[in-house]
Design a protein around this motif. Sequence first.
Motif, PDB file in Angstrom:
ATOM      1  N   GLY A  91       0.818  -1.199   0.000  1.00 15.19           N
ATOM      2  CA  GLY A  91       0.000   0.000   0.000  1.00 15.19           C
ATOM      3  C   GLY A  91       0.855   1.252   0.000  1.00 15.19           C
ATOM      4  N   GLU A  92       0.193   2.393   0.010  1.00 14.98           N
ATOM      5  CA  GLU A  92       0.886   3.672  -0.031  1.00 14.98           C
ATOM      6  C   GLU A  92       1.196   4.131   1.391  1.00 14.98           C
ATOM      7  N   ALA A  93       2.488   4.127   1.732  1.00 11.72           N
ATOM      8  CA  ALA A  93       2.884   4.554   3.076  1.00 11.72           C
ATOM      9  C   ALA A  93       2.612   6.045   3.245  1.00 11.72           C
ATOM     10  N   ARG A  94       2.123   6.414   4.407  1.00 11.58           N
ATOM     11  CA  ARG A  94       1.813   7.826   4.680  1.00 11.58           C
ATOM     12  C   ARG A  94       1.978   8.081   6.178  1.00 11.58           C
ATOM     13  N   GLU A  95       1.921   9.343   6.527  1.00  6.85           N
ATOM     14  CA  GLU A  95       2.074   9.722   7.930  1.00  6.85           C
ATOM     15  C   GLU A  95       0.860   9.260   8.732  1.00  6.85           C
ATOM     16  N   LEU A  96       1.123   8.684   9.884  1.00  8.92           N
ATOM     17  CA  LEU A  96       0.069   8.138  10.730  1.00  8.92           C
ATOM     18  C   LEU A  96      -0.042   8.957  12.008  1.00  8.92           C
ATOM     19  N   PRO A  97      -1.191   8.876  12.667  1.00  6.18           N
ATOM     20  CA  PRO A  97      -1.310   9.512  13.988  1.00  6.18           C
ATOM     21  C   PRO A  97      -0.280   8.950  14.960  1.00  6.18           C
ATOM     22  N   ARG A  98       0.167   9.770  15.901  1.00  8.61           N
ATOM     23  CA  ARG A  98       1.227   9.345  16.816  1.00  8.61           C
ATOM     24  C   ARG A  98       0.793   8.130  17.635  1.00  8.61           C
ATOM     25  N   GLY A  99      -0.496   8.087  18.010  1.00 12.64           N
ATOM     26  CA  GLY A  99      -0.972   6.942  18.773  1.00 12.64           C
ATOM     27  C   GLY A  99      -0.898   5.656  17.982  1.00 12.64           C
ATOM     28  N   VAL A 100      -1.253   5.718  16.703  1.00 17.49           N
ATOM     29  CA  VAL A 100      -1.185   4.529  15.846  1.00 17.49           C
ATOM     30  C   VAL A 100       0.266   4.123  15.612  1.00 17.49           C
ATOM     31  N   GLU A 101       1.135   5.122  15.387  1.00 16.66           N
ATOM     32  CA  GLU A 101       2.557   4.821  15.182  1.00 16.66           C
ATOM     33  C   GLU A 101       3.128   4.061  16.374  1.00 16.66           C
ATOM     34  N   LEU A 102       2.881   4.563  17.578  1.00 17.84           N
ATOM     35  CA  LEU A 102       3.416   3.909  18.770  1.00 17.84           C
ATOM     36  C   LEU A 102       2.794   2.529  18.964  1.00 17.84           C
TER      37      LEU A 102
ATOM     38  N   ARG B 173      -3.863   0.636   3.960  1.00 14.90           N
ATOM     39  CA  ARG B 173      -5.088   0.657   3.164  1.00 14.90           C
ATOM     40  C   ARG B 173      -5.699   2.056   3.202  1.00 14.90           C
ATOM     41  N   ASP B 174      -6.799   2.198   2.457  1.00 18.42           N
ATOM     42  CA  ASP B 174      -7.414   3.524   2.378  1.00 18.42           C
ATOM     43  C   ASP B 174      -7.965   3.981   3.727  1.00 18.42           C
ATOM     44  N   ARG B 175      -8.632   3.080   4.429  1.00 19.27           N
ATOM     45  CA  ARG B 175      -9.318   3.454   5.663  1.00 19.27           C
ATOM     46  C   ARG B 175      -8.751   2.772   6.901  1.00 19.27           C
ATOM     47  N   GLU B 176      -7.780   1.879   6.734  1.00 12.41           N
ATOM     48  CA  GLU B 176      -7.262   1.164   7.898  1.00 12.41           C
ATOM     49  C   GLU B 176      -5.833   0.720   7.650  1.00 12.41           C
ATOM     50  N   LEU B 177      -5.204   0.347   8.732  1.00 10.58           N
ATOM     51  CA  LEU B 177      -3.831  -0.167   8.690  1.00 10.58           C
ATOM     52  C   LEU B 177      -3.829  -1.548   9.326  1.00 10.58           C
ATOM     53  N   GLU B 178      -3.256  -2.520   8.621  1.00  8.13           N
ATOM     54  CA  GLU B 178      -3.185  -3.890   9.129  1.00  8.13           C
ATOM     55  C   GLU B 178      -1.733  -4.252   9.415  1.00  8.13           C
ATOM     56  N   VAL B 179      -1.524  -4.830  10.596  1.00  8.00           N
ATOM     57  CA  VAL B 179      -0.204  -5.312  10.991  1.00  8.00           C
ATOM     58  C   VAL B 179      -0.331  -6.810  11.264  1.00  8.00           C
TER      59      VAL B 179
ATOM     60  N   VAL C 110      -5.770  -4.600  13.288  1.00  8.50           N
ATOM     61  CA  VAL C 110      -6.339  -3.703  12.278  1.00  8.50           C
ATOM     62  C   VAL C 110      -6.777  -2.432  12.973  1.00  8.50           C
ATOM     63  N   MET C 111      -6.251  -1.297  12.525  1.00  9.02           N
ATOM     64  CA  MET C 111      -6.548  -0.012  13.150  1.00  9.02           C
ATOM     65  C   MET C 111      -7.127   0.944  12.109  1.00  9.02           C
ATOM     66  N   PRO C 112      -8.244   1.605  12.412  1.00 10.97           N
ATOM     67  CA  PRO C 112      -8.853   2.533  11.443  1.00 10.97           C
ATOM     68  C   PRO C 112      -8.012   3.777  11.280  1.00 10.97           C
ATOM     69  N   LEU C 113      -8.058   4.323  10.057  1.00  4.28           N
ATOM     70  CA  LEU C 113      -7.341   5.549   9.737  1.00  4.28           C
ATOM     71  C   LEU C 113      -8.318   6.563   9.165  1.00  4.28           C
ATOM     72  N   LYS C 114      -8.043   7.830   9.414  1.00  8.29           N
ATOM     73  CA  LYS C 114      -8.860   8.895   8.823  1.00  8.29           C
ATOM     74  C   LYS C 114      -8.466   9.099   7.379  1.00  8.29           C
ATOM     75  N   THR C 115      -9.454   9.137   6.537  1.00  9.67           N
ATOM     76  CA  THR C 115      -9.183   9.337   5.118  1.00  9.67           C
ATOM     77  C   THR C 115      -8.860  10.801   4.834  1.00  9.67           C
ATOM     78  N   ALA C 116      -7.984  11.028   3.915  1.00  8.39           N
ATOM     79  CA  ALA C 116      -7.623  12.395   3.560  1.00  8.39           C
ATOM     80  C   ALA C 116      -8.751  13.061   2.812  1.00  8.39           C
ATOM     81  N   LYS C 117      -9.012  14.316   3.114  1.00 12.38           N
ATOM     82  CA  LYS C 117     -10.092  15.082   2.469  1.00 12.38           C
ATOM     83  C   LYS C 117      -9.551  15.768   1.217  1.00 12.38           C
TER      84      LYS C 117
END
Length: 401
Positions: A292-303, A333-339, A394-401
């Motif tokens: 997938g396309e790597a992008r900046e994640l929220p700090r909580g999700v990163e940790l 993914r578009d709306r979530e991150l899977e590890v 699996v953690m949800p991600l905010k989609t870019a507007k």
Amino acid sequence: MHRLNAWLRRHPLVVDSAWALLVLFVGLLSLIGHATTYQTVSGAAVSFAVAGLMAVRRRYPAITTAAGVAIGLAQVAFNIIPGMSAIGFLVLAYTAAAFGPPWASRLALGMGLISGPVSIWKFYYIPEEPHSGPGFAQMAFLSVLLSTPFLLCWAWGRLTRVRRAYLVELEDRAARLERERDAQAKVAVAAERARIARELHDVVAHNVSVMIVQADGAAYVMENSPQQAKEALGTIAATGRQALVEMRRLLGVLRTADTADEYVPQPGVEELPDLLEQVRTAGLPVEFSTSGEARELPRGVELTVYRIVQEALTNVRKHGGPDVRANVAVDFRDRELEVLIEDDGRGATDEKLSTGGTDGLGHGLIGMRERVGMVSGILDAGPRPGGGFRIRAVMPLKTAK
């Protein structure tokens, strides 16, 4: 002046007594020149009685209201002409409405309504000479005029009661909000301590396990391969220093609450290659892949991602057995991150992992689920069909507007 006002509010008896003396003086002054001794003596007695009730009106509002009504009825019954001491009845009406029980307030209102008509009928209307006194219209006007001050004082008292109740409600609300704020602060402190405990668990469990593996390897090759033993000892020293740095940062949060964000380590997905290289150096082969396309994640999700991978690989080293291999995959993914973390070892029971294993160092899967839950994600963990263990978050991600 502020101190004087505060002192007077704390000593209402002094204020009431001063006003009572003033009313008594005015009432006695108005008796000068009365035609009969009876009116003078009876008027003086009424003045003293009303002044006494005014002095204790706020301490005994119900008693003073009832006594004031009794004095007023006695004036009518014994034909005692009202004097200037009648001002005290206005004060008693205010007191009944502001401080008295409901029945005293209603009694003061009723007596205020009939005070005007009764006074006009008793002291100004002469039945034997109906045409010599005021007419009906004049009597009605005078009745309303005499009753109006009582009604105004009673209404003022009700307004005072409502305002005082409102202030009490505001004070109760402020006290309740303060208690809720203190309770929320305690909850926040407990949550922060739990978070720090999870961080310490991950730091200690991972780094200590690496040091143990390296120490065992160094002891095994000490005689045959001194260079490898030296490298293992260097890895132990570096890992120990890293663990101390992270532990000092975490413990610094407990000492300096105002700079918590400055001391808390925030490793993320970008630090995963360094973590995996450290694990490989400790003797655990690990493959790493991203999709997938790597992008900046929220700090909580990163940790959360970093700590889950760290904890999972620590468990692989402790429970996977010999010749175990692991695989770490991160899917953007578009709306979530899977590890996904998988290994092909002998694995461990879910119960053992959930209690932190047999070493008693941490929280195992419970800590992972708490971390994932904090970012509104889900965690699946369990044995693989072909052997080994599998952890999927699996953690949800905010989609870019």
